[in-house]
Design an enzyme around this catalytic site. Sequence first.
Site, PDB file in Angstrom:
ATOM      1  N   ASP A  40       0.818  -1.217   0.000  1.00 45.01           N
ATOM      2  CA  ASP A  40       0.000   0.000   0.000  1.00 45.01           C
ATOM      3  C   ASP A  40       0.851   1.265   0.000  1.00 45.01           C
ATOM      4  O   ASP A  40       0.554   2.240  -0.688  1.00 45.01           O
ATOM      5  CB  ASP A  40      -0.896   0.045   1.243  1.00 45.01           C
ATOM      6  CG  ASP A  40      -1.949  -1.046   1.203  1.00 45.01           C
ATOM      7  OD1 ASP A  40      -2.012  -1.764   0.177  1.00 45.01           O
ATOM      8  OD2 ASP A  40      -2.696  -1.183   2.192  1.00 45.01           O
ATOM      9  N   TYR A  43       2.258   1.992  -3.359  1.00 43.93           N
ATOM     10  CA  TYR A  43       1.183   2.458  -4.233  1.00 43.93           C
ATOM     11  C   TYR A  43       0.883   3.937  -3.933  1.00 43.93           C
ATOM     12  O   TYR A  43       0.772   4.766  -4.834  1.00 43.93           O
ATOM     13  CB  TYR A  43      -0.084   1.605  -4.029  1.00 43.93           C
ATOM     14  CG  TYR A  43      -1.222   1.989  -4.945  1.00 43.93           C
ATOM     15  CD1 TYR A  43      -1.369   1.389  -6.194  1.00 43.93           C
ATOM     16  CD2 TYR A  43      -2.141   2.975  -4.571  1.00 43.93           C
ATOM     17  CE1 TYR A  43      -2.400   1.756  -7.051  1.00 43.93           C
ATOM     18  CE2 TYR A  43      -3.174   3.349  -5.422  1.00 43.93           C
ATOM     19  CZ  TYR A  43      -3.296   2.727  -6.659  1.00 43.93           C
ATOM     20  OH  TYR A  43      -4.309   3.104  -7.495  1.00 43.93           O
ATOM     21  N   SER A  89     -36.935  -3.581 -17.051  1.00 47.65           N
ATOM     22  CA  SER A  89     -37.085  -4.423 -15.871  1.00 47.65           C
ATOM     23  C   SER A  89     -37.107  -5.881 -16.294  1.00 47.65           C
ATOM     24  O   SER A  89     -36.946  -6.181 -17.467  1.00 47.65           O
ATOM     25  CB  SER A  89     -38.404  -4.101 -15.178  1.00 47.65           C
ATOM     26  OG  SER A  89     -38.241  -3.039 -14.317  1.00 47.65           O
ATOM     27  N   LEU A  90     -37.360  -6.751 -15.326  1.00 50.33           N
ATOM     28  CA  LEU A  90     -37.464  -8.173 -15.639  1.00 50.33           C
ATOM     29  C   LEU A  90     -38.825  -8.676 -15.203  1.00 50.33           C
ATOM     30  O   LEU A  90     -39.341  -8.264 -14.168  1.00 50.33           O
ATOM     31  CB  LEU A  90     -36.403  -8.951 -14.856  1.00 50.33           C
ATOM     32  CG  LEU A  90     -34.977  -8.925 -15.364  1.00 50.33           C
ATOM     33  CD1 LEU A  90     -34.059  -9.577 -14.342  1.00 50.33           C
ATOM     34  CD2 LEU A  90     -34.891  -9.655 -16.691  1.00 50.33           C
ATOM     35  N   GLU A 121     -27.629 -16.342 -14.150  1.00 54.75           N
ATOM     36  CA  GLU A 121     -26.854 -15.440 -13.294  1.00 54.75           C
ATOM     37  C   GLU A 121     -27.586 -15.201 -11.989  1.00 54.75           C
ATOM     38  O   GLU A 121     -28.800 -15.324 -11.947  1.00 54.75           O
ATOM     39  CB  GLU A 121     -26.702 -14.061 -13.974  1.00 54.75           C
ATOM     40  CG  GLU A 121     -25.885 -14.083 -15.223  1.00 54.75           C
ATOM     41  CD  GLU A 121     -25.947 -12.760 -15.984  1.00 54.75           C
ATOM     42  OE1 GLU A 121     -26.657 -11.833 -15.541  1.00 54.75           O
ATOM     43  OE2 GLU A 121     -25.282 -12.676 -17.014  1.00 54.75           O
ATOM     44  N   LYS A 123     -29.415 -12.867  -9.329  1.00 50.47           N
ATOM     45  CA  LYS A 123     -30.092 -11.574  -9.422  1.00 50.47           C
ATOM     46  C   LYS A 123     -29.614 -10.732  -8.241  1.00 50.47           C
ATOM     47  O   LYS A 123     -30.020 -10.945  -7.100  1.00 50.47           O
ATOM     48  CB  LYS A 123     -31.608 -11.738  -9.385  1.00 50.47           C
ATOM     49  CG  LYS A 123     -32.334 -10.423  -9.607  1.00 50.47           C
ATOM     50  CD  LYS A 123     -33.817 -10.650  -9.773  1.00 50.47           C
ATOM     51  CE  LYS A 123     -34.541  -9.368 -10.122  1.00 50.47           C
ATOM     52  NZ  LYS A 123     -34.343  -8.296  -9.132  1.00 50.47           N
ATOM     53  N   ASP A 125     -29.089  -7.820  -5.675  1.00 50.18           N
ATOM     54  CA  ASP A 125     -30.026  -6.862  -5.106  1.00 50.18           C
ATOM     55  C   ASP A 125     -29.280  -5.586  -4.718  1.00 50.18           C
ATOM     56  O   ASP A 125     -29.012  -5.326  -3.554  1.00 50.18           O
ATOM     57  CB  ASP A 125     -30.706  -7.498  -3.885  1.00 50.18           C
ATOM     58  CG  ASP A 125     -31.976  -6.767  -3.519  1.00 50.18           C
ATOM     59  OD1 ASP A 125     -32.418  -5.907  -4.298  1.00 50.18           O
ATOM     60  OD2 ASP A 125     -32.530  -7.053  -2.435  1.00 50.18           O
ATOM     61  N   TYR A 235     -23.065  -7.036 -15.881  1.00 46.43           N
ATOM     62  CA  TYR A 235     -23.603  -8.259 -16.481  1.00 46.43           C
ATOM     63  C   TYR A 235     -24.181  -8.097 -17.870  1.00 46.43           C
ATOM     64  O   TYR A 235     -24.643  -9.066 -18.451  1.00 46.43           O
ATOM     65  CB  TYR A 235     -24.664  -8.889 -15.576  1.00 46.43           C
ATOM     66  CG  TYR A 235     -25.684  -7.907 -15.058  1.00 46.43           C
ATOM     67  CD1 TYR A 235     -25.631  -7.471 -13.744  1.00 46.43           C
ATOM     68  CD2 TYR A 235     -26.677  -7.399 -15.886  1.00 46.43           C
ATOM     69  CE1 TYR A 235     -26.549  -6.552 -13.266  1.00 46.43           C
ATOM     70  CE2 TYR A 235     -27.596  -6.492 -15.417  1.00 46.43           C
ATOM     71  CZ  TYR A 235     -27.524  -6.069 -14.101  1.00 46.43           C
ATOM     72  OH  TYR A 235     -28.421  -5.159 -13.642  1.00 46.43           O
ATOM     73  N   LYS A 323     -37.387 -15.759  -8.657  1.00 43.40           N
ATOM     74  CA  LYS A 323     -37.065 -15.198  -7.342  1.00 43.40           C
ATOM     75  C   LYS A 323     -37.015 -16.275  -6.271  1.00 43.40           C
ATOM     76  O   LYS A 323     -37.531 -17.366  -6.448  1.00 43.40           O
ATOM     77  CB  LYS A 323     -38.135 -14.176  -6.963  1.00 43.40           C
ATOM     78  CG  LYS A 323     -38.241 -13.039  -7.955  1.00 43.40           C
ATOM     79  CD  LYS A 323     -37.569 -11.827  -7.429  1.00 43.40           C
ATOM     80  CE  LYS A 323     -38.587 -10.720  -7.322  1.00 43.40           C
ATOM     81  NZ  LYS A 323     -38.108  -9.567  -6.650  1.00 43.40           N
ATOM     82  N   CYS A 416     -55.654   7.497  22.208  1.00 40.10           N
ATOM     83  CA  CYS A 416     -54.284   7.648  21.703  1.00 40.10           C
ATOM     84  C   CYS A 416     -53.369   7.683  22.912  1.00 40.10           C
ATOM     85  O   CYS A 416     -53.601   8.484  23.835  1.00 40.10           O
ATOM     86  CB  CYS A 416     -54.159   8.949  20.908  1.00 40.10           C
ATOM     87  SG  CYS A 416     -52.447   9.360  20.469  1.00 40.10           S
ATOM     88  N   CYS A 419     -51.629  11.480  23.128  1.00 38.68           N
ATOM     89  CA  CYS A 419     -52.362  12.716  23.449  1.00 38.68           C
ATOM     90  C   CYS A 419     -53.684  12.437  24.158  1.00 38.68           C
ATOM     91  O   CYS A 419     -54.426  13.382  24.464  1.00 38.68           O
ATOM     92  CB  CYS A 419     -52.593  13.541  22.185  1.00 38.68           C
ATOM     93  SG  CYS A 419     -53.794  12.792  21.078  1.00 38.68           S
ATOM     94  N   CYS A 432     -56.185   8.332  15.550  1.00 40.48           N
ATOM     95  CA  CYS A 432     -56.243   9.435  16.506  1.00 40.48           C
ATOM     96  C   CYS A 432     -56.660  10.685  15.709  1.00 40.48           C
ATOM     97  O   CYS A 432     -55.946  11.102  14.800  1.00 40.48           O
ATOM     98  CB  CYS A 432     -54.873   9.659  17.150  1.00 40.48           C
ATOM     99  SG  CYS A 432     -54.734  11.242  17.993  1.00 40.48           S
ATOM    100  N   CYS A 438     -51.611  16.387  18.373  1.00 47.91           N
ATOM    101  CA  CYS A 438     -50.995  15.136  18.835  1.00 47.91           C
ATOM    102  C   CYS A 438     -49.507  15.141  18.516  1.00 47.91           C
ATOM    103  O   CYS A 438     -49.104  15.224  17.359  1.00 47.91           O
ATOM    104  CB  CYS A 438     -51.683  13.948  18.167  1.00 47.91           C
ATOM    105  SG  CYS A 438     -50.902  12.364  18.561  1.00 47.91           S
TER     106      CYS A 438
HETATM  107  S1  IVH Z   1     -30.688  -8.433 -16.690  1.00 48.93           S
HETATM  108  C1  IVH Z   1     -33.398  -6.515 -19.700  1.00 48.93           C
HETATM  109  N1  IVH Z   1     -29.200  -9.569 -14.904  1.00 48.93           N
HETATM  110  O1  IVH Z   1     -32.747  -6.757 -11.520  1.00 48.93           O
HETATM  111  C2  IVH Z   1     -32.719  -7.394 -18.767  1.00 48.93           C
HETATM  112  N2  IVH Z   1     -30.662  -7.813 -14.204  1.00 48.93           N
HETATM  113  O2  IVH Z   1     -35.949  -6.002 -12.551  1.00 48.93           O
HETATM  114  C3  IVH Z   1     -31.936  -6.540 -17.886  1.00 48.93           C
HETATM  115  N3  IVH Z   1     -30.502  -7.276 -11.818  1.00 48.93           N
HETATM  116  O3  IVH Z   1     -33.058  -3.543 -11.606  1.00 48.93           O
HETATM  117  C4  IVH Z   1     -31.699  -7.061 -16.598  1.00 48.93           C
HETATM  118  N4  IVH Z   1     -28.962  -8.772 -11.335  1.00 48.93           N
HETATM  119  O4  IVH Z   1     -30.702  -4.103 -12.254  1.00 48.93           O
HETATM  120  C5  IVH Z   1     -30.136  -8.631 -15.130  1.00 48.93           C
HETATM  121  N5  IVH Z   1     -27.794 -10.652 -13.407  1.00 48.93           N
HETATM  122  C6  IVH Z   1     -28.717  -9.713 -13.663  1.00 48.93           C
HETATM  123  C7  IVH Z   1     -29.230  -8.876 -12.652  1.00 48.93           C
HETATM  124  C8  IVH Z   1     -30.210  -7.941 -12.960  1.00 48.93           C
HETATM  125  C9  IVH Z   1     -29.737  -7.803 -10.862  1.00 48.93           C
HETATM  126  C10 IVH Z   1     -31.483  -6.209 -11.566  1.00 48.93           C
HETATM  127  C11 IVH Z   1     -31.579  -5.140 -12.573  1.00 48.93           C
HETATM  128  C12 IVH Z   1     -32.995  -4.646 -12.445  1.00 48.93           C
HETATM  129  C13 IVH Z   1     -33.692  -5.780 -11.823  1.00 48.93           C
HETATM  130  C14 IVH Z   1     -34.668  -6.351 -12.811  1.00 48.93           C
END
Ligand code: IVH
Length: 495
Positions: A40, A43, A89-90, A121, A123, A125, A235, A323, A416, A419, A432, A438
């Site tokens: 470190d 660097y 979205s998915l 892959e 998902k 969060d 991804y 999910k 309540c 109060c 209330c 309140c």
């Molecule tokens: S693919 C059109 N791959 O999940 C397809 N999404 O509702 C694009 N997310 O907010 C999404 N991991 O950001 C994809 N391995 C993954 C993901 C991913 C998380 C999120 C994405 C979006 C939500 C989908």
Amino acid sequence: MTDATHDIPKAILEEAETLRSELRRHAHLYYHDARPEIGDAEYDDLFRRLQALEGQYPALDSPDSPTKRVGAPPQDKFETVEHVAALLSLDSSEKPEDFIRFDERVRRALGDGVTPRYILEPKLDGASIELVYEDGVLARAVTRGNGQQGERVTENIRTILTVPLRLRTDARPAPKLLALRGEVLMYISDFADFNARMADAGLEPYASPRNSAAGSIRQLDSRVTASRKLDVLVYDVLAVEGDSFTSDIAGVEAIREWGFRVPERIQTATTVDEVLAYHSVYEEQRDELDYEIDGVVVKLDDLAARRAMGATSHHPRWAMALKFAPRQEVTVIEKIDIQVGRTGVLTPVAWLRPVVVGGVTVSRASLHNREELRRKDLREHDTVRIQRAGDVIPQVVEVIEHHDDRSPPFDMPDRCQVCETLVIEDGPRLVCPNRFGCNAQLKGRIIHFGSRSALDIEGLGEETANLLVDRGLVTQLAELFDVTPDQLVALEGFG
Ligand code: IVH
């Protein structure tokens, strides 16, 4: 570098370029390959030498210099910009049957006898982000926003050390334009430390690693973002000019070669059983990961077939998220009491023996209303199953054990408790009606006013709201603006 560099001695130009490429190489060895070649301190020496040169010769300035990672002066607001390609979205479900139906639709679309190949892959969060590179240099980073437009948070993303400011080109040349999609994460282990420090500093803690990641990339002062430990896993190739792929898996390989981190355990599958097995293995091992995932994503790998299937305005037809069931834990209800919110609704709340559910410590759960309390027959000291899904408030699912000498059912009060006003019924809820007298409602309004979804006033959380009302400094919301610095300094915790 700008045209003004002709005034700079050649040796200095060369030294700056060498320092930059060395710093990039060492950062990559450290963050991506986990096999550093220098310590470190060494660097830091290189880094400071480059900072000194850039300070001495402002014309050396370059948006992809490693020194840009420490953060830039605060901004007034974020600019709204159009995404290169929509961040859709998915479609998602928890039910295997829905995946089987999805697979049937895909097979029909591909035509007789063609076996779909899926890329699988986790998902993640976290907070979705678009990264745009022009001629190999990070040009902007944009939050998901409404999917079409988002906020430009480039300065903040630059502070995340695993995001290349310039694409690596040793394995693959940089395309003219590249737009990628990834997820900003705060690791669960870092989140726990970070949130404890927030609470110690009297700031409102974040509810989950995901909120914390999303909040961190929306800081107007990028030095704040720089102080937080974040990562980005990439991804998806949203758009590319000057390179092309025919499959997603080839795109992921290119993403890796350009120097990004990608999600772990990406694989392909051609049968429903393989996909469902991937889902259940990940679900079982979910607690071993240092980041939150809420399911797995299944996408058709062939990009031409994707184009043929197309998308709705909301999600592509060639992908779906499978999910996981919400996380559950067992704990004990220590006490049940009533909370009066800013709208006067009396909500029964369970105070729980604290329990960690997926990296977040849960110590209270909403019981919604008296109907729900009665239906589930929840009482103090019962052992209960609770669940937490995403960002929603934890819920009590059911009682799983109670003692023989069980507490009596909890009685909703007829006044309540703050109060003393007689409550009124509004369907299943008790309210209330003392709207402006309140203190519980006033505190609720002040907390809401200062919260991240309203004016986002730093330091104006639950504790401060309680102090302001209890000391009589604020007796109605508008008086918040009359509080003087002297009055604040006199409160404990200020100074
Ligand atoms: S693919 C059109 N791959 O999940 C397809 N999404 O509702 C694009 N997310 O907010 C999404 N991991 O950001 C994809 N391995 C993954 C993901 C991913 C998380 C999120 C994405 C979006 C939500 C989908």
